[in-house]
Design an enzyme around this catalytic site. Structure first.
Site, short mmCIF file in Angstrom:
data_model
loop_
_atom_site.label_atom_id
_atom_site.label_comp_id
_atom_site.label_asym_id
_atom_site.label_seq_id
_atom_site.Cartn_x
_atom_site.Cartn_y
_atom_site.Cartn_z
N CYS A 1 -1.10 5.06 -0.72
CA CYS A 1 -0.64 6.06 0.24
C CYS A 1 -1.67 6.09 1.38
CB CYS A 1 -0.56 7.39 -0.49
SG CYS A 1 -0.41 8.85 0.54
N HIS A 2 -1.26 6.58 2.55
CA HIS A 2 -2.19 6.62 3.70
C HIS A 2 -3.49 7.36 3.38
CE1 HIS A 2 0.99 5.41 6.69
NE2 HIS A 2 -0.02 4.63 6.89
N GLU B 1 -1.34 7.94 -6.37
CA GLU B 1 0.10 7.90 -6.70
C GLU B 1 0.21 6.96 -7.89
OE1 GLU B 1 2.60 8.40 -2.54
OE2 GLU B 1 2.85 6.60 -3.72
N CYS C 1 -2.94 25.36 -12.60
CA CYS C 1 -3.68 25.83 -13.78
C CYS C 1 -2.83 26.78 -14.62
CB CYS C 1 -4.98 26.50 -13.36
SG CYS C 1 -4.77 28.15 -12.65
N CYS D 1 -3.93 31.28 -12.26
CA CYS D 1 -4.43 31.97 -11.06
C CYS D 1 -3.29 32.69 -10.35
CB CYS D 1 -5.10 30.96 -10.12
SG CYS D 1 -3.94 29.88 -9.28
N CYS E 1 -2.71 26.27 -6.08
CA CYS E 1 -3.57 26.69 -7.19
C CYS E 1 -5.04 26.87 -6.75
CB CYS E 1 -3.48 25.63 -8.29
SG CYS E 1 -4.58 25.92 -9.69
N ARG F 1 -6.43 23.08 -6.48
CA ARG F 1 -5.96 22.66 -5.16
C ARG F 1 -6.80 21.47 -4.68
NH1 ARG F 1 -6.29 27.22 -0.65
NH2 ARG F 1 -5.42 28.34 -2.43
N CYS G 1 3.12 11.65 -4.90
CA CYS G 1 2.58 12.23 -3.65
C CYS G 1 3.58 12.24 -2.51
CB CYS G 1 1.29 11.52 -3.26
SG CYS G 1 0.71 11.98 -1.61
P1 NAD Z 1 3.09 7.28 8.82
O1 NAD Z 1 1.94 6.99 9.72
O2 NAD Z 1 3.62 6.20 7.95
O3 NAD Z 1 4.33 7.77 9.70
C1 NAD Z 1 4.19 8.59 10.81
C2 NAD Z 1 5.26 8.18 11.83
O4 NAD Z 1 5.19 9.13 12.91
C3 NAD Z 1 5.07 6.79 12.45
O5 NAD Z 1 6.25 6.04 12.30
C4 NAD Z 1 4.73 7.08 13.91
O6 NAD Z 1 5.26 6.10 14.79
C5 NAD Z 1 5.40 8.43 14.12
N1 NAD Z 1 4.84 9.24 15.20
C6 NAD Z 1 3.54 9.43 15.52
N2 NAD Z 1 3.43 10.28 16.56
C7 NAD Z 1 4.67 10.67 16.89
C8 NAD Z 1 5.21 11.54 17.87
N3 NAD Z 1 4.42 12.21 18.73
N4 NAD Z 1 6.54 11.70 17.91
C9 NAD Z 1 7.35 11.03 17.08
N5 NAD Z 1 6.91 10.19 16.12
C10 NAD Z 1 5.58 10.01 16.03
O7 NAD Z 1 2.66 8.57 7.98
P2 NAD Z 1 3.20 9.14 6.57
O8 NAD Z 1 2.47 8.50 5.45
O9 NAD Z 1 4.69 9.11 6.56
O10 NAD Z 1 2.66 10.66 6.64
C11 NAD Z 1 3.15 11.54 7.63
C12 NAD Z 1 2.26 12.76 7.73
O11 NAD Z 1 2.35 13.56 6.56
C13 NAD Z 1 0.76 12.46 7.90
O12 NAD Z 1 0.22 13.34 8.89
C14 NAD Z 1 0.20 12.79 6.54
O13 NAD Z 1 -1.17 13.13 6.61
C15 NAD Z 1 1.07 13.97 6.17
N6 NAD Z 1 1.05 14.39 4.74
C16 NAD Z 1 1.11 15.75 4.51
C17 NAD Z 1 1.13 16.24 3.22
C18 NAD Z 1 1.25 17.73 2.97
O14 NAD Z 1 1.18 18.17 1.82
N7 NAD Z 1 1.48 18.56 4.01
C19 NAD Z 1 1.08 15.33 2.14
C20 NAD Z 1 1.05 13.93 2.40
C21 NAD Z 1 1.05 13.48 3.72
ZN ZN Z 2 -3.74 27.89 -10.50
#
Ligand code: NAD
Ligand code: ZN
Length: 380
Positions: free
Chosen positions: A48-49, A71, A100, A103, A114, A118, A178
């Site tokens: 994952c990223h 993952e 947990c 909490c 959590c 967390r 994830c």
């Molecule tokens: P990714 O980089 O594969 O995909 C992001 C996409 O957004 C790309 O295709 C890119 O071209 C596009 N993009 C970028 N800027 C843009 C804009 N201004 N307008 C339109 N499109 C745009 O990323 P991913 O793995 O799919 O993750 C997406 C986001 O989710 C990341 O910021 C990541 O950190 C976040 N994330 C959040 C949680 C959470 O719990 N909130 C969990 C996991 C990932």
């Molecule tokens: Zn908890």
């Protein structure tokens, strides 16, 4: 299997010794699980990223040597003191955040954040004693987000393990750990589109496509994909995305383009880019009176969200979500069942597969932006 209970296990793990340097497959020692911990044999893991961000360690606190990976799907090898709801042989998905069950957050129906478990990206040790369970010749190797799945065996807090249907194929459901759950839950649990409604998804990476998958499952009739990279549109069709907007093709804000396409705005929008301008557009493009926007992307730490308060007075709602609002232990087993019932289609996310010995290829693919998820087979 029972012969390893209580013993140190020697096995292979991919160790990140330094930021940005290829992982090295090493023989590591994995200590037995301590109080409230579980030792898991990992069968499949994926990349994952977030693993790549912490491996590059640009803007993150560098913590090396470390075993990344969060993952995965595996099978319980042994359990530590106090663990009653998991036993050797159970199939589990490790999760980077936990539950947990004691909490205030875990007791609240409304939260999955959590207090105890967390996500903590700076911690490289177990909560119980502040020590690592991994070592090489006595030198400790740090954990990552409590999961460290790039190892044949890992030790995880029981609260960060979802016990799943043993019939579920681990090479498919490992991705539920994830990214897929994050996007899916953002739509199904937070945006909650009604059947026949319109949904805009900003960012068509794995998380955004999982959000689109959620909209498809909810029965949305229009799913508008927004991305700056038009190459994403072809693959997004498989996820039920019906229309595409590249903000670069217009000389007006994308929220205006979407409002024109939808007679005033979409019913729901889900932002999965992490970019502040997309977050603002995702909010402003929802219909007044009932529109709901959900932020999923993780922004730059200095980003500020700016919009007219009139948007709120006009009854547009802005929400955010962490891990799709799923509680790892209580809710993730049901996501696996959605796959088993053929409601959730995971196969379309699985674009590549490599043996564990070639784990660095998975990093190369992600850095090149190729594919969505690369499955890493631990037994190969
Ligand atoms: P990714 O980089 O594969 O995909 C992001 C996409 O957004 C790309 O295709 C890119 O071209 C596009 N993009 C970028 N800027 C843009 C804009 N201004 N307008 C339109 N499109 C745009 O990323 P991913 O793995 O799919 O993750 C997406 C986001 O989710 C990341 O910021 C990541 O950190 C976040 N994330 C959040 C949680 C959470 O719990 N909130 C969990 C996991 C990932
Ligand atoms: Zn908890």
């Amino acid at each position: 299997m029972s012969s390893t209970i209580g013993q140190v296990i020697r096995c292979k793990a991919a160790v990140a010794w330094e930021a940005g340097k290829p992982l090295v497959i090493e023989e590591v020692e994995v200590a037995p699980p301590q109080k409230m911990e579980v030792r898991v044999k990992i069968h499949f893991t994926s990349l994952c990223h977030t693993d790549v961000y912490f491996w590059e360690a640009k803007g993150q606190n560098p913590l090396f040597p470390r075993i990344l990976g969060h993952e995965a799907g595996g099978v319980v090898e042994s359990v530590g003191e106090g663990v009653t709801d998991l036993a050797p042989g159970d199939h589990v998905l490790p999760v980077f955040t936990g539950e947990c069950k004691e909490c205030a957050h875990c007791k609240s129906e409304e939260s999955n954040m959590c207090d105890l478990l967390r996500i903590n990206t700076d911690r490289g040790v177990m909560i119980h004693d502040g020590k690592s369970r991994f070592s090489i010749n006595g030198k400790p190797i740090f954990h990552f987000v409590g999961t460290s799945t790039f190892s044949e065996y890992t030790v995880v807090h029981v609260g960060c393990l979802a016990k799943i249907n043993p019939l579920a194929p681990l090479d498919k459901v490992c991705v539920v750990s994830c990214g897929i759950s994050t996007g899916l839950g953002a739509t199904l649990n937070v945006a909650k589109p009604k059947k026949g409604s319109s949904v805009a998804v900003f960012g068509l990476g794995a998380v955004g496509l999982a959000a689109a998958e959620g909209a498809r499952i909810a029965g949305a009739s229009r799913i508008i994909g927004v991305d700056l990279n038009s190459n994403r549109f072809e693959i997004a069709k498989k996820f039920g995305v019906t229309e595409f907007v590249n903000p670069k093709d217009y000389n007006k804000p994308v929220q205006e383009v979407i409002a024109e396409m939808t007679n005033g705005g979409v019913d729901r929008s889900v932002e999965c880019t992490g970019h502040i301008d997309a977050m603002i557009s995702a909010f402003e493009c929802v219909h007044d009176g009932w529109g709901v926007a959900v932020l999923v992307g993780v922004p730059h730490k200095d980003a500020v969200f700016k919009t007219s308060p009139l948007n709120f007075l006009n009854e547009k709602t802005l929400k955010g979500t962490f891990y799709g609002n799923y509680k790892p232990r209580s809710d993730i087993p049901a996501v696996v069942e959605q796959y088993m019932n053929k409601e959730l289609e995971l196969e379309k996310f699985l674009t590549h597969e490599v043996p564990f010995s070639e784990i660095n290829k998975a990093f190369d693919l992600m850095l090149k932006g190729e594919g969505l998820r690369c499955i890493i087979r631990m037994d190969a």
